[in-house]
Scaffold this active site. Structure first.
Site, PDB file in Angstrom:
ATOM      1  N   TYR A 183     102.930  22.729 -39.034  1.00 52.56           N
ATOM      2  CA  TYR A 183     101.912  22.258 -38.019  1.00 52.56           C
ATOM      3  C   TYR A 183     101.067  21.243 -38.658  1.00 52.56           C
ATOM      4  O   TYR A 183     100.214  20.451 -37.905  1.00 52.56           O
ATOM      5  CB  TYR A 183     100.940  23.417 -37.410  1.00 52.56           C
TER       6      TYR A 183
ATOM      7  N   HIS B  47     108.957  31.485 -41.062  1.00 53.88           N
ATOM      8  CA  HIS B  47     108.933  30.854 -39.557  1.00 53.88           C
ATOM      9  C   HIS B  47     110.151  30.817 -38.732  1.00 53.88           C
ATOM     10  O   HIS B  47     110.044  31.387 -37.663  1.00 53.88           O
ATOM     11  CB  HIS B  47     108.268  29.402 -39.787  1.00 53.88           C
TER      12      HIS B  47
HETATM   13  N1  NAP Z   1     106.688  31.033 -34.386  1.00 53.26           N
HETATM   14  C1  NAP Z   1     106.839  30.051 -33.897  1.00 53.26           C
HETATM   15  O1  NAP Z   1     107.851  29.449 -33.702  1.00 53.26           O
HETATM   16  C2  NAP Z   1     105.831  29.364 -32.871  1.00 53.26           C
HETATM   17  C3  NAP Z   1     106.471  28.540 -31.655  1.00 53.26           C
HETATM   18  C4  NAP Z   1     105.673  28.096 -30.832  1.00 53.26           C
HETATM   19  C5  NAP Z   1     104.219  28.202 -30.967  1.00 53.26           C
HETATM   20  N2  NAP Z   1     103.747  29.181 -31.819  1.00 53.26           N
HETATM   21  C6  NAP Z   1     102.256  29.324 -31.838  1.00 53.26           C
HETATM   22  O2  NAP Z   1     101.849  29.907 -30.618  1.00 53.26           O
HETATM   23  C7  NAP Z   1     100.591  29.258 -30.302  1.00 53.26           C
HETATM   24  C8  NAP Z   1     100.653  29.344 -28.703  1.00 53.26           C
HETATM   25  O3  NAP Z   1     101.612  28.613 -28.135  1.00 53.26           O
HETATM   26  P1  NAP Z   1     101.692  27.182 -27.426  1.00 53.26           P
HETATM   27  O4  NAP Z   1     100.808  26.628 -27.744  1.00 53.26           O
HETATM   28  O5  NAP Z   1     103.327  26.861 -27.511  1.00 53.26           O
HETATM   29  O6  NAP Z   1     101.621  27.574 -25.937  1.00 53.26           O
HETATM   30  P2  NAP Z   1     100.456  28.519 -25.044  1.00 53.26           P
HETATM   31  O7  NAP Z   1      99.526  29.095 -25.826  1.00 53.26           O
HETATM   32  O8  NAP Z   1     101.368  29.375 -24.017  1.00 53.26           O
HETATM   33  O9  NAP Z   1      99.996  27.317 -24.003  1.00 53.26           O
HETATM   34  C9  NAP Z   1      99.353  26.451 -24.501  1.00 53.26           C
HETATM   35  C10 NAP Z   1      99.081  25.429 -23.255  1.00 53.26           C
HETATM   36  O10 NAP Z   1      98.231  26.211 -22.214  1.00 53.26           O
HETATM   37  C11 NAP Z   1      97.045  25.260 -21.902  1.00 53.26           C
HETATM   38  N3  NAP Z   1      96.189  26.618 -21.585  1.00 53.26           N
HETATM   39  C12 NAP Z   1      95.542  27.353 -22.758  1.00 53.26           C
HETATM   40  N4  NAP Z   1      94.750  28.452 -21.859  1.00 53.26           N
HETATM   41  C13 NAP Z   1      94.824  27.968 -20.309  1.00 53.26           C
HETATM   42  C14 NAP Z   1      94.176  28.399 -19.184  1.00 53.26           C
HETATM   43  N5  NAP Z   1      93.274  29.484 -19.693  1.00 53.26           N
HETATM   44  N6  NAP Z   1      94.446  27.921 -18.219  1.00 53.26           N
HETATM   45  C15 NAP Z   1      95.449  26.896 -17.994  1.00 53.26           C
HETATM   46  N7  NAP Z   1      95.933  26.444 -19.064  1.00 53.26           N
HETATM   47  C16 NAP Z   1      95.692  26.774 -20.358  1.00 53.26           C
HETATM   48  C17 NAP Z   1      96.515  24.719 -23.198  1.00 53.26           C
HETATM   49  O11 NAP Z   1      95.900  23.363 -22.843  1.00 53.26           O
HETATM   50  P3  NAP Z   1      94.545  22.936 -23.637  1.00 53.26           P
HETATM   51  O12 NAP Z   1      94.853  23.201 -25.058  1.00 53.26           O
HETATM   52  O13 NAP Z   1      94.510  21.665 -23.028  1.00 53.26           O
HETATM   53  O14 NAP Z   1      93.374  23.988 -22.893  1.00 53.26           O
HETATM   54  C18 NAP Z   1      98.096  24.207 -23.602  1.00 53.26           C
HETATM   55  O15 NAP Z   1      98.331  23.028 -23.071  1.00 53.26           O
HETATM   56  C19 NAP Z   1     101.058  27.871 -30.570  1.00 53.26           C
HETATM   57  O16 NAP Z   1      99.688  27.317 -30.890  1.00 53.26           O
HETATM   58  C20 NAP Z   1     101.280  28.176 -32.265  1.00 53.26           C
HETATM   59  O17 NAP Z   1     100.337  28.578 -32.948  1.00 53.26           O
HETATM   60  C21 NAP Z   1     104.848  29.775 -32.660  1.00 53.26           C
END
Ligand code: NAP
Length: 279
Positions: free
Chosen positions: A51, A109
């Site tokens: 990241y 990862h």
């Molecule tokens: N291990 C892996 O391979 C892997 C892969 C992908 C992700 N991850 C981890 O998982 C975390 C979360 O996944 P993600 O970021 O892909 O997706 P997510 O948390 O499902 O969604 C994030 C998106 O949703 C929006 N959001 C957040 N809260 C909201 C709400 N209450 N209402 C409406 N929209 C909302 C955010 O917008 P804003 O930020 O603009 O508010 C952002 O665009 C990542 O940040 C990372 O740390 C790990």
């Protein structure tokens, strides 16, 4: 501020029932987001070498003013550092970037099966935990087959497996395997990222019934499944909304209706760990 329940892991440590995701936040935006998330009550922050924000996450942890032993940071070993010695060296770089003495949760990862060195990395992670440099060890994006191989070759299963998990991809089978084997499930992209999950009638109607938002319904669904969601938001009001999911309860029928949104092709991108590899 919301008081967050915790799960006991199989190694005797505890993991908060919800954490804060930080991808793709960087630099000052990541520092600010981590600081405001901790202020909202999050105590588990998720990052990864890939990241490119471990330094900013570390600065956010310090800027929060919360004592280190009340915070948990999880980071992840990148594919290019698989191997025993490579993992030990990569860990030292993460520790330095984060500016911490120990890491609470250290994850592989992606398994990268064509490279075939994740078992060597796993042995190094066991070593790091035994040396007291890591509190808990786990993996991310591992299938039942890869998990079973770790157990067969090292005698030890991960305490945590962080996998793609949201209403379009509920991972019932893998969660069942985790539950039977003492592995805690963590959910990445728990809100379905930017997929239309939050506009699904089953979720919107449930939100109206409980007087909460669609995102809160989805996060509460995770909590009741026993998986630890790590929603990302750079927006302080959403950070507070997302953590405020411990004051209502979904019925078994509501849980089932959300789980029924799952589909075989429900992954957000083609992230099948048998095929998808990240270096
Ligand atoms: N291990 C892996 O391979 C892997 C892969 C992908 C992700 N991850 C981890 O998982 C975390 C979360 O996944 P993600 O970021 O892909 O997706 P997510 O948390 O499902 O969604 C994030 C998106 O949703 C929006 N959001 C957040 N809260 C909201 C709400 N209450 N209402 C409406 N929209 C909302 C955010 O917008 P804003 O930020 O603009 O508010 C952002 O665009 C990542 O940040 C990372 O740390 C790990």
């Amino acid at each position: 501020m919301t008081e967050i329940p915790a799960h006991e892991l199989d190694d005797g440590t505890t993991l908060p029932a919800i954490g804060f995701g930080t991808y793709p936040l960087k630099d000052d935006e990541a520092v600010d987001a981590v600081t405001s998330a901790i202020d909202a009550g999050y105590r588990l922050v998720d990052t990864a070498v890939n990241y490119r924000n471990e330094d900013a996450v570390g600065r956010g942890l310090k800027a929060s003013g919360i004592p280190r032993d009340q915070l948990q940071v999880a980071t992840k070993l990148p594919g290019r550092d698989h191997g025993y010695d490579e993992t030990l060296a990569s860990f030292e770089r993460s520790r330095a970037a984060l500016g911490v003495e120990y890491i609470d949760l250290y994850l592989i990862h992606w398994p990268n099966p064509s490279v075939d060195r994740y078992v060597e990395s796993w042995r190094a992670m066991i070593e790091l935990r035994e040396r007291g440099l890591v509190r808990s060890i786990g993996v991310s994006n591992f299938t039942e087959e890869f998990l079973t191989r770790l157990r067969n070759e090292t005698g030890e299963l991960p305490s945590v497996n962080q996998v793609e998990l949201h209403p379009y991809f509920p991972q019932a089978e893998l969660r069942g395997f985790h539950e039977a084997n003492g592995i805690r499930t963590e959910a990445w992209s728990p809100l379905g990222k930017n997929a239309p999950v939050l506009s699904e009638p089953a979720i919107v109607d449930t939100a109206k019934r409980h007087g909460v938002s669609p995102a809160q319904v989805v996060l509460r669904w995770h909590v009741q499944l026993g998986s630890v969601p790590i929603p990302k938001s750079k927006t302080p009001s959403r950070q507070r909304e997302n953590i405020d999911v411990f004051g209502f309860e979904l019925s078994a029928d509501e849980i089932a209706a959300i789980t029924a949104l799952g589909r075989p092709d429900g992954r957000l991108f083609d992230g099948d760990p048998n095929m998808h590899e990240e270096m």
